[in-house]
Structure formats: C-alpha cells, structure tokens
Design an enzyme around this catalytic site. Structure first.
Site, PDB file in Angstrom:
ATOM      1  N   TYR A   7      -1.168  20.177   1.351  1.00 49.50           N
ATOM      2  CA  TYR A   7       0.311  20.721   2.086  1.00 49.50           C
ATOM      3  C   TYR A   7       0.119  22.057   2.228  1.00 49.50           C
ATOM      4  CZ  TYR A   7       5.195  22.259   2.103  1.00 49.50           C
ATOM      5  OH  TYR A   7       6.400  22.860   2.200  1.00 49.50           O
ATOM      6  N   ASP A  10       0.824  -1.140  -0.165  1.00 47.89           N
ATOM      7  CA  ASP A  10      -0.109   0.020   0.035  1.00 47.89           C
ATOM      8  C   ASP A  10       1.131   1.242   0.138  1.00 47.89           C
ATOM      9  OD1 ASP A  10      -2.677  -1.703   0.566  1.00 47.89           O
ATOM     10  OD2 ASP A  10      -1.219  -2.018   2.245  1.00 47.89           O
ATOM     11  N   HIS A  68       5.399  16.974   5.440  1.00 48.62           N
ATOM     12  CA  HIS A  68       6.407  16.894   4.102  1.00 48.62           C
ATOM     13  C   HIS A  68       6.868  15.333   3.704  1.00 48.62           C
ATOM     14  CE1 HIS A  68      10.009  18.098   1.661  1.00 48.62           C
ATOM     15  NE2 HIS A  68       8.970  19.102   1.390  1.00 48.62           N
ATOM     16  N   ASP A 124      25.598   0.877  -4.575  1.00 48.95           N
ATOM     17  CA  ASP A 124      26.699   0.381  -5.176  1.00 48.95           C
ATOM     18  C   ASP A 124      26.219   0.069  -6.609  1.00 48.95           C
ATOM     19  OD1 ASP A 124      28.788  -1.008  -6.162  1.00 48.95           O
ATOM     20  OD2 ASP A 124      28.654  -2.793  -4.429  1.00 48.95           O
ATOM     21  N   TYR A 154       6.238  27.834  -9.273  1.00 50.05           N
ATOM     22  CA  TYR A 154       7.471  27.769  -8.649  1.00 50.05           C
ATOM     23  C   TYR A 154       8.739  27.473  -9.740  1.00 50.05           C
ATOM     24  CZ  TYR A 154      10.680  26.152  -5.166  1.00 50.05           C
ATOM     25  OH  TYR A 154      11.769  26.053  -4.357  1.00 50.05           O
TER      26      TYR A 154
END
Length: 415
Positions: free
Chosen positions: A83, A76, A124, A311, A382
């Site tokens: 926000y 899920d 956030h 890696d 933005y």
C-alpha cells in the site's frame, strides 16, 4: 436490545486491522480471516477450535474479500497490499491487487499460492460482486487517493478500477482492467454492496463513502455504462478543524420490509460522528446525527473506523454496530436499534469494550442467531490499542421461532 458474551480467540496482537468471516474449509461454518498492516501476515482461524494458520505474508495488506475464483468450490481470497507508508506517502510502485488460491485442504500448513491481479496505486478496498451481469462475478478495486501519490494525491480523484476474471486465472499473468470512474471521488475510504437502491437494473450496486459523502456507484442497464449518483454530502462542519469532509464508512439497514430502510455511517474520514440517513418518497435523504464520540486528535481524526448492519434480534429489522478503535471511553462496539428512524430516534448500548478496527457478522456457533467478531486496531507507528484481541461476541438473545427461520439465517450466512 441484543446481548452478547465475549470469547477471546487471540490476545496480545502485534498487528491488527482486518477481520472477515469466511468459510475457508467449506464445512458450512464461518471461520475468521485476519490481517494487519505491519507484520503483513494473513491468517485464518478455524471454527470451532479457532486453530490459527498462516495463509500468506505480504507487504502491508489492507483490504480483502473472498470468492471462488477457480470454480473448485472453495473460497479464494483477493487482497490489496504493498500500500505504501500511508495515504499521504504512497508513490509509484505502491499498490497491488493479488489473489490467494485456497489449497482446498484444511490441514494445509504452508502459504497459499499467490497470483497477480494488477497494480493500482494506493489500492485500499476490494469487492467481488456481480456488477454487470447476475451470473458473472467481477472485482472492483478502490484506491483511497489519486493515482500520482504523495500529499497531492489527497486532492486528486481516485481511479476506481474493474478487474474481469480471466478464463483461466491459474495461467493469466494479470487480469484485464477497466477504469470505471476517475473523476467523482476523493479520499475513498470504504464501501458496501446491495442489490437494491436506484432502479438501474438487477445487478449489485456499491454505496461508496468518500470525501464527497455517500454515493451510489453501479452499472445502468439502460446504457451498460457505470454511473454514480450522490446520496448526501455528509459531514461538512468539521473541515476547518480536521481537513476532512464527507463519510468514512457505510452500512445498509433494512426497516419494516424496506431493503434500504436507512444508511448508517461514521463521518468524516476516521471520524467521530455517528449518522443515519433515511430515504423519503421524493428521493431525498434526511440526515440525523446520533452521536459525536470525542474531539478530533492532532491529525484531525476521531475514534470511529467501521460500521455494519444486521438483524441481531430476529425482529425483521436491522440494528447497526459501530467500531471504535479507542482509547477509552471511546473504544469498543456500540449497538444502535431503531425506535423511529424517520425522526432520528434510536436506542444504543455498548456491547464490547475491546478496541475494534473492524467488525464482521456471522452465526459462528450455528444457533441461528447472528454473532459478531472484532479485531483490535494495532498499527505500529500510527495507533496502538491496549491489549488488542481477536474476539467473537456470541449472541445470547432470542432464538429463532422456527426451523424455517433457522434455515433462512444459515442460508444467508453461507451464500
């Protein structure tokens, strides 16, 4: 250095912020989950054909994580949303944590069922982990600013909140919540998890990137209580110009058998400075500035947004990748490989020129080599990247040396 070939999954995005590798349909192949802040659409792209399906539409989704919350064997999603307009302009009623129930049918065409976890102003980032017991997953939600909203919230400590999954998440109206820290962190942008670090016990710890720099945050087995420990104060020299201090994002890298061989960061908030921290035997950390990408803009921000470690060339040590949103020439992904980390000696190469808001690492083609995927940074009002894409960057380097190594890498991928 590892090399990669780009495969564009989707171009011309109208929204782009989050990307994460998640095995949505349970076939042991990593799919992609993406979202953006403005359109509010959370989607998944099915591996290998990369057919796109809509999971949900919510108001301004920001961060997400995946876990099996119902015990049915499917992953899920947990998402922070609603926000607010920005971290400078969020107020009462802004900030929600929800979870999305996987229907368990890869051909399901409608939205997933959405249920409330809790309300948390400026929520956030969200992270599922085993923070208090090795066999009990929990959820930590991290706001970016303080609990009262408005411009003053940038000067308030954030309210780090732990949510305990209820016995039956399908019937619970919300999850029990506990504030684990409301004094230590300001402008908390990102985090990562590790089972290594301070000797507080076997459970997972968070490494938090905030205005205070880098910090450990976790449960001390000796007391059963949450505690934090500063690692380093981060970037301090740009504050007069940008208004920001500390660290923006962090990755934990392995070196020469050490599970925490270094920490890689971008600094400060939405910053321009690539930094590594290397631990010393006495518990201190040495800070090395590797690069400074571009001058801060009029908002005090640089092009950097995310960093991950993995890696990528199968030599037993982790390289790290830095995501730059742009514009060019400070756009794309750079790969850093250690030559002598203790001295701050690294080599780097550009491995992508596409705008990158975030990076996710997985073995997408099943060849035993770790690939990475990116999403372009495209948030109307933005920052708008040119031709933002969802792209997979396939690793073309050295193949695993044995079937055993191949199995180990696949096991890390699907855990």
């Amino acid at each position: 250095m590892p090399t990669f070939e780009e495969h564009v999954v989707m171009s011309g995005l109208t929204d782009g912020y989050w990307i994460q590798a998640v095995d949505v349909n349970g076939d042991n192949r990593p799919d992609l989950v993406t979202s953006g802040l403005i359109d509010g659409e959370i989607s998944w792209f099915e591996n290998p054909g990369w057919t796109r399906r809509t999971i949900a539409r919510v108001n301004r989704p920001v961060g997400l994580d995946a876990a099996d919350l119902t015990g049915d064997g499917t992953l899920d999603l947990v998402v922070t949303h609603d926000y607010g307009q920005s971290m400078w302009a969020c107020g009462p009623g802004d900030g929600t944590v929800s979870w999305l129930r996987n229907p368990g049918d890869p051909d399901h065409r409608g939205p997933w069922e959405r249920r409330l976890v809790g309300d948390l102003l400026s929520a956030h980032r969200v992270q599922v982990g085993r923070f208090r017991a090795p066999d009990r997953p929990e959820l930590v939600a991290l706001p970016i600013v303080g609990p009262h909203g408005g411009p003053e919230a940038l000067r308030e400590p954030v309210r780090v909140t732990l949510y305990q999954p209820p016995e039956n998440p399908l019937t619970a109206p919300r999850w029990p919540a506990t504030v684990v820290d409301d004094a230590a962190f300001h402008i908390l942008h990102d985090l990562t998890t590790t089972r290594h670090g301070p000797a507080w016990g076997p459970t997972e710890k968070l490494v938090v990137a905030s205005a205070e720099g880098l910090s450990w945050l976790g449960v001390d087995d000796a007391t059963g209580r949450w505690r934090h420990q500063r690692i380093h104060e981060g970037e301090r020299g740009q504050a007069a110009r940008t208004g920001f201090t500390g660290s923006n994002s962090v990755a934990v890298g392995r070196l020469a058998g050490a599970e925490v061989g270094y920490l890689a960061t971008l600094e400060p908030f939405h910053g321009n400075t690539v930094v590594t921290y290397v631990p010393a035997p006495d518990g201190t950390w040495t800070r090395h500035v590797l690069d400074v990408y571009a001058d801060p803009n009029e908002a005090g921000e640089g092009p950097g947004h995310h960093v991950v470690a993995a890696d990528l060339d199968n030599d037993g040590e982790d390289e790290f990748l830095v995501a730059l949103r742009g514009p060019m020439p400070w756009q794309g992904v750079f790969c850093y490989k250690a030559v002598d980390a203790a001295r701050g000696w690294w080599v780097k190469t550009r491995v992508s020129s596409a705008s990158a808001a975030r990076i996710t690492v997985a073995d997408f083609d099943g060849d035993g080599l770790l690939d990475f995927a990116t999403i372009g940074y495209y948030v109307p009002g933005y920052f708008l990247a040119d031709n933002p894409t969802v792209s997979i960057h396939r690793n073309t380097g050295r193949r695993p040396s044995s079937d055993r190594e191949h199995t180990r890498l696949r096991g890390e991928l699907i855990r």
